[in-house]
Design a protein around this motif. Structure first.
Motif, PDB file in Angstrom:
ATOM      1  N   ARG A 180      -8.604   0.322   2.353  1.00  0.00           N
ATOM      2  CA  ARG A 180      -8.340   1.576   3.064  1.00  0.00           C
ATOM      3  C   ARG A 180      -8.730   1.528   4.539  1.00  0.00           C
ATOM      4  O   ARG A 180      -8.354   2.427   5.302  1.00  0.00           O
ATOM      5  N   THR A 181      -9.459   0.489   4.951  1.00  0.00           N
ATOM      6  CA  THR A 181      -9.985   0.458   6.313  1.00  0.00           C
ATOM      7  C   THR A 181      -9.294  -0.566   7.205  1.00  0.00           C
ATOM      8  O   THR A 181      -9.043  -0.296   8.382  1.00  0.00           O
ATOM      9  N   CYS A 182      -8.985  -1.737   6.667  1.00  0.00           N
ATOM     10  CA  CYS A 182      -8.534  -2.864   7.488  1.00  0.00           C
ATOM     11  C   CYS A 182      -7.067  -3.201   7.249  1.00  0.00           C
ATOM     12  O   CYS A 182      -6.523  -2.941   6.176  1.00  0.00           O
ATOM     13  N   SER A 183      -6.468  -3.806   8.253  1.00  0.00           N
ATOM     14  CA  SER A 183      -5.108  -4.316   8.108  1.00  0.00           C
ATOM     15  C   SER A 183      -5.129  -5.519   7.173  1.00  0.00           C
ATOM     16  O   SER A 183      -6.173  -6.134   6.946  1.00  0.00           O
ATOM     17  N   GLU A 188      -7.803 -10.523   5.144  1.00  0.00           N
ATOM     18  CA  GLU A 188      -7.833 -11.950   4.857  1.00  0.00           C
ATOM     19  C   GLU A 188      -8.979 -12.637   5.588  1.00  0.00           C
ATOM     20  O   GLU A 188      -9.694 -13.457   5.007  1.00  0.00           O
ATOM     21  N   VAL A 189      -9.168 -12.302   6.867  1.00  0.00           N
ATOM     22  CA  VAL A 189     -10.228 -12.941   7.645  1.00  0.00           C
ATOM     23  C   VAL A 189     -11.595 -12.598   7.066  1.00  0.00           C
ATOM     24  O   VAL A 189     -12.447 -13.476   6.879  1.00  0.00           O
ATOM     25  N   VAL A 190     -11.833 -11.328   6.754  1.00  0.00           N
ATOM     26  CA  VAL A 190     -13.128 -10.923   6.219  1.00  0.00           C
ATOM     27  C   VAL A 190     -13.354 -11.556   4.845  1.00  0.00           C
ATOM     28  O   VAL A 190     -14.458 -12.023   4.537  1.00  0.00           O
ATOM     29  N   LYS A 223     -14.479  -1.684  12.237  1.00  0.00           N
ATOM     30  CA  LYS A 223     -13.888  -0.644  11.385  1.00  0.00           C
ATOM     31  C   LYS A 223     -14.744  -0.409  10.142  1.00  0.00           C
ATOM     32  O   LYS A 223     -14.949   0.736   9.717  1.00  0.00           O
ATOM     33  N   LEU A 224     -15.226  -1.507   9.555  1.00  0.00           N
ATOM     34  CA  LEU A 224     -16.034  -1.379   8.351  1.00  0.00           C
ATOM     35  C   LEU A 224     -17.361  -0.694   8.646  1.00  0.00           C
ATOM     36  O   LEU A 224     -17.851   0.113   7.840  1.00  0.00           O
TER      37      LEU A 224
END
Length: 234
Positions: A180-183, A188-190, A223-224
């Motif tokens: 709900r927060t990241c694209s 994928e990166v996180v 964002k997180l």
């Protein structure tokens, strides 16, 4: 369940069906499957598949060359795969079609491993493959930025401390937070970062530079951090 699988499940549940362009996509995919070594049978093997047939049974029939098994799997899952890449990720029609085709092609290539896994999870495999393909497309299209701090808030963000906090969350909560927060590219990166893959490894997987990985990672963690701060009781 691994974080990547949970993100694939979240994508699957949130995907809106979209039948746009499925007929030509099916024809292209059928041709690519034959070119890759699949030999569809001239006649149906046994009774035609029904809605009651499991994904496991359909995949096994598909691999044996049953064209009806392929059709049934395509009809069952392609609209949601198409909806995810076209509406959720807003990919161009040609990229969306390519991503959906690749998901089914890799399913065919790795069918033996999918069928050997308990429980057999065909939609989870398809969506996981689709997310990986879409991330590479989005990474290739995203802009590179100059080296150095991404923005004026870079020094105020304790990224290592935030990652330690994220690692203490349950996988289910973390997947929900990322979804709900990241694209998709940030997810994928996180995900790879939390899986202890370093910047160069992530950059190689996505086809971008290590500096770009740092920029995406910082943006995602920002964002997180904001999302977690909003969840804290006042």
């Amino acid at each position: 369940m691994p974080l990547a699988d949970l993100l694939a499940r979240a994508a699957m549940l949130s995907a809106p069906p979209d039948v746009t362009g499925l007929a030509p996509l099916r024809a292209l995919l059928f041709g690519r499957l034959r070119a890759s070594g699949w030999a569809p049978s001239g006649e149906l093997r046994g009774r035609p598949p029904s809605l009651a047939d499991s994904d496991e049974a359909l995949l096994a029939a598909f691999v044996r060359g049953d064209a009806a098994g392929f059709d049934a799997l395509f009809d069952r899952h392609a609209a949601r795969l198409n909806g995810y890449v076209r509406r959720r990720l807003r990919l161009q029609p040609s990229d969306a079609a390519d991503a959906v085709q690749e998901a089914f092609l890799i399913l065919f290539q790795k069918a033996e491993a999918v069928l050997a896994h308990e429980p057999v999870n065909v939609p989870g495999f398809l969506f996981g493959t689709l997310r990986n393909k879409a991330a590479r497309i989005l990474a290739a299209r995203s802009r590179e930025v100059a080296a150095g701090p991404p923005d004026g808030h870079a020094l105020s963000l304790d990224e290592d401390g935030l990652e330690a906090l994220l690692r203490r969350e349950t996988a289910e909560k973390l997947a929900s937070l990322l979804e709900r927060t990241c694209s998709p590219l940030e997810q994928e990166v996180v995900t790879m970062d939390l899986d202890d893959r370093d910047g160069p490894e992530i950059a190689l997987a996505l086809g971008i530079t290590p500096n770009h990985v740092r920029q995406i990672r910082h943006r995602a963690l920002s964002k997180l951090r904001e999302a977690l701060a909003e969840e804290e009781p006042s």
